[in-house]
Scaffold this active site. Sequence first.
Site, PDB file in Angstrom:
ATOM      1  N   HIS A  67       4.236  -3.037  -1.818  1.00 55.35           N
ATOM      2  CA  HIS A  67       4.066  -4.394  -2.336  1.00 55.35           C
ATOM      3  C   HIS A  67       2.956  -4.435  -3.384  1.00 55.35           C
ATOM      4  O   HIS A  67       3.068  -5.153  -4.382  1.00 55.35           O
ATOM      5  CB  HIS A  67       3.752  -5.369  -1.203  1.00 55.35           C
ATOM      6  CG  HIS A  67       4.860  -5.504  -0.221  1.00 55.35           C
ATOM      7  ND1 HIS A  67       4.733  -6.215   0.950  1.00 55.35           N
ATOM      8  CD2 HIS A  67       6.132  -5.010  -0.215  1.00 55.35           C
ATOM      9  CE1 HIS A  67       5.873  -6.158   1.629  1.00 55.35           C
ATOM     10  NE2 HIS A  67       6.736  -5.434   0.938  1.00 55.35           N
ATOM     11  N   GLU A 165       6.551 -10.808   4.302  1.00 52.14           N
ATOM     12  CA  GLU A 165       5.373 -11.232   5.072  1.00 52.14           C
ATOM     13  C   GLU A 165       5.814 -11.886   6.378  1.00 52.14           C
ATOM     14  O   GLU A 165       5.202 -11.680   7.424  1.00 52.14           O
ATOM     15  CB  GLU A 165       4.506 -12.200   4.260  1.00 52.14           C
ATOM     16  CG  GLU A 165       4.020 -11.696   2.914  1.00 52.14           C
ATOM     17  CD  GLU A 165       3.145 -10.448   2.964  1.00 52.14           C
ATOM     18  OE1 GLU A 165       2.620 -10.098   4.038  1.00 52.14           O
ATOM     19  OE2 GLU A 165       2.979  -9.815   1.912  1.00 52.14           O
TER      20      GLU A 165
END
Length: 189
Positions: A67, A165
Amino acid sequence: MWIYQKKLQYPVRVSKCDPRVARYLVEQYGGADGELSAALRYLNQRYSIPDKVIGLLTDIGTEEFAHLEMIATMIYKLTKDATPQQMEAAGLGDHYVIHDNALFYNNASGVPWTAAYIQAKGDPLADLYEDIAAEEKARATYQWIIDMTDDVDLQDSLKFLREREIVHAMRFKEAVEMIKADRETKKVF
C-alpha cells in the site's frame, strides 16, 4: 521470506496533476496512521505475539508495504508535472524547497515521520486493539481523501485501499477472538 513482483497490488491511475490532493495523501505515506507506520508496527509486534497470529501480522504488515508503494505512486503521478508555483499553492512549497518532488516520510502538515508512531505493548490484546484502531483510522482518512478529489481514477485506487483497511480490521478482530479463546482454555502442565 518475501517474493517481490514488480507490479502494484492494484493499478494506480490519476487523470490530472493535483499537488493539493498529493499533499493530503502524504498523510498516508508518512503520518502516524499511514502505511509505513502500519507496516512497521505489525512486523514489529509479531515478535511478542502468540504463534497463532504471527502469520497474520506478517501478511498484513507486508501488504501495508504494498500500500505504501501505491501511495508513493499516487503522489508521484499527482506531482510529477507540477510547477514550483503549483507546489507552493498546494501548501507544498516548503517540501519543494527541501526535497524538490522527491518523496519524504512526513505527514500532511510536514511533520517528519517518527518511530514514536509505532505502538508495541507486548500484550497481545492491547496490541491487536491498537491495530484495529489504526486500521479504522486509516479507513476514515482514505474516505476523507476520496471526498477531497473529483478524480474518479484516483478515487478507484483509494477505494481499494479503504476496503483493504476494513478487511485488515476484521482480521485483527478475528485474532482478538482467537487470543481470548486460547486464554479461556484450561492449561494442563
